[in-house]
Design an enzyme around this catalytic site. Structure first.
Site, mmCIF file in Angstrom:
data_model
loop_
_atom_site.group_PDB
_atom_site.id
_atom_site.type_symbol
_atom_site.label_atom_id
_atom_site.label_comp_id
_atom_site.label_asym_id
_atom_site.label_seq_id
_atom_site.Cartn_x
_atom_site.Cartn_y
_atom_site.Cartn_z
ATOM 1 N N LYS A 78 -6.607 -5.478 -2.126
ATOM 2 C CA LYS A 78 -5.582 -4.432 -2.164
ATOM 3 C C LYS A 78 -4.311 -4.970 -2.808
ATOM 4 O O LYS A 78 -3.900 -6.103 -2.545
ATOM 5 C CB LYS A 78 -5.310 -3.942 -0.741
ATOM 6 N N SER A 153 -4.175 4.158 3.309
ATOM 7 C CA SER A 153 -3.637 3.808 2.015
ATOM 8 C C SER A 153 -4.514 2.862 1.198
ATOM 9 O O SER A 153 -4.255 2.657 0.009
ATOM 10 C CB SER A 153 -2.266 3.138 2.210
ATOM 11 N N SER A 177 -5.130 2.662 7.751
ATOM 12 C CA SER A 177 -5.225 2.593 6.290
ATOM 13 C C SER A 177 -6.485 1.938 5.760
ATOM 14 O O SER A 177 -6.755 2.005 4.559
ATOM 15 C CB SER A 177 -4.000 1.862 5.718
#
EC number: 6.3.5.7
Length: 481
Positions: A78, A153, A177
């Site tokens: 990420k 996210s 997330s």
């Protein structure tokens, strides 16, 4: 729907000589060429020649019998986790082109065990979002249905797993997330116990809530990844010097060993398709001998979401104050500090980040701090106590999301509906407990996910329970297409 290697299967295939890392990386690159333009799972990608070189080195190590635990496993990271060899943008124009001078601890640990990092995955800006639509680099789309969101996210981490561009991925989980993308992309996401994984090198959103978290296509795989990245770190004072033990199916739980607590009032707020899939799955587990208990959570049902957002936004406002137009790629042109900061933040931050900063500043402002922020911290203690009491006797089972994956654009203009997507997942972050999300059904071509929350350092217990569910559903290793 098709199947891809799980990490365990891939390593067994390498060991048996049925495939090698060069062949595997070539297949991954083929998947990228086919899917990435439509999905937008990555913000930056490693050069193909670098990936092939890494695969050739991994192949040599396997031939020499020197393979490490993740030798030749392709991992996406990420883009709020620092890498010194690729940009780290946090999905924000504010950090466009920024390359940190160091690797996050988790990245160092992956590289030391032979992982091949393919690139940096897309995310909601500064990890603030539940759909994957709030990135300065464009929204990520769900490979199962390109008109829908993949969850956020950690949107890119879930999406790249769902179309076969990586074998495992790292996300971060502040209020769900990693677990929301897992639910929406038919992957598995594990939020570890707070402190079990070092946060050194993670661009922070809300320090007291977030954890770097593994994602993969099976529960065994996320545990293998956790085994590599977990453990104390001198650079993170909140880290704990404990490590989980990898769970295998052979030493896992049996259905009759399972005790599940279901907060019925909370579950009833989910959409019909989600609710049916959830009760169908726990009903099958009960039929195999698992014990079910319907419980209340001492007020957590009503207060968890407002308490979470009050605390998270207050911490976000504090963390993002460092982006003042003087140190990072987006800088103000005015010589006056305040005008420079205002100009840089106006240009560099997206709408959702600005909204959350304003709300965070408000709840910390004089005259409102006691009413909002301090009240939320008191509620957090009540919620944590209720959760600790409950997970002392059973695993808490809920849907991973109250709704099916929404269409792109469906929720971006309604913050209340957007934030309500986290209603099940914030419980684990407020209490610091581990939680896992995994697929239980494909309904109308879209995945439905279930969440289990366990006791502190109970990751192995969660993985064992998830193993049972995967055997029941047969969904480990599925990908879109």
């Amino acid at each position: 729907m098709r199947r891809a290697y799980t990490v365990k299967q891939l390593l067994e295939s390498y060991r048996a000589g049925d495939t090698d890392p060069v062949e595997h990386v070539s297949r991954v690159l083929d998947a990228l060429r086919r899917w990435e333009r439509d999905v937008n799972a990555f913000i930056s990608l490693e050069a193909e020649e670098v990936l092939i070189d890494a695969a050739e080195e991994a192949a040599r190590r396997w031939r020499r019998g020197e393979a490490r635990r993740l030798e030749g496993v392709v991992v996406g990271v990420k883009d709020n986790i620092s890498t010194s060899f690729l940009p780290t943008t946090a999905g924000s124009r504010m950090l466009d082109g920024y390359i940190p001078p160091f690797n996050a601890t988790v990245v160092e640990r992956l590289l030391m065990e032979g992982a091949i990092i393919i690139g940096k995955t897309n995310l909601d800006e500064f990890a603030m979002g539940s759909t994957g639509e709030f990135s300065a680099f464009g929204p990520t789309r769900n490979p199962w249905d390109l008109s829908r969101v993949p969850g956020g996210s950690s949107s890119g981490s879930g999406a790249c797993l769902a179309y076969g561009a990586c074998d495992a991925a790292l996300g971060s989980d502040t209020g769900g997330s990693v677990r929301l993308p897992a639910a929406y992309t038919a992957t598995v996401g594990l939020k570890p116990t707070y402190g079990l994984v070092s946060r050194y090198g993670l661009i922070p959103y809300a320090n007291s809530l977030e954890q770097i978290s593994p994602m993969a296509r099976s529960s065994e795989d996320v545990m293998l990844l956790l085994e590599v990245i977990a453990g104390g770190d001198e650079y993170d004072a909140t880290s704990i010097y404990s490590k989980p033990t990898t769970a295998s199916r052979e030493e896992g739980l049996k259905p009759e060993d399972l005790s599940l607590c279901i907060p019925e009032e909370l579950v009833e707020h989910s959409e019909e398709a989600v609710r049916k899939a959830f009760y169908n799955t726990v009903g099958k587990l009960e039929g195999l001998g698992a014990r079910l208990e319907y419980v209340g959570l001492g007020g957590a049902e009503a207060y968890a979401l407002p308490a979470y957002y009050t605390i998270a936004l207050a911490e976000a406002a504090s963390n993002l104050a460092r982006y003042d137009g003087s140190l990072y790629p987006v800088r103000g042109s005015s010589g006056d500090y305040w005008r420079q900061a205002a100009e840089a933040r106006g240009i560099g931050f997206g709408l959702e980040v600005k909204r959350r900063i304003l709300m965070g500043v408000y709840v910390l402002s004089e005259g409102y701090k006691d009413e909002y922020y301090l009240a939320a911290t008191k509620l957090r203690r009540v919620i944590r106590d209720a959760m600790l009491k409950t997970v002392g006797k059973c695993l808490v089972a809920t849907p991973a999301s109250p709704i099916m994956p929404p269409r792109i654009g469906e929720r971006v203009d309604d913050p209340l509906k957007l934030y309500a997507m986290d209603v099940y997942t914030v419980l684990a972050n407020l209490s610091g407990l581990p939680a896992i999300a995994l697929p239980i059904e494909i309904h109308g071509g879209l995945p439905v996910g279930l969440q289990l929350i366990g006791p502190r350092l109970g990751e192995r217990l969660l993985a064992g329970a998830a193993n049972i569910i995967e055997d029941l559903t047969g969904l480990a290793g599925v990908v879109a297409g």
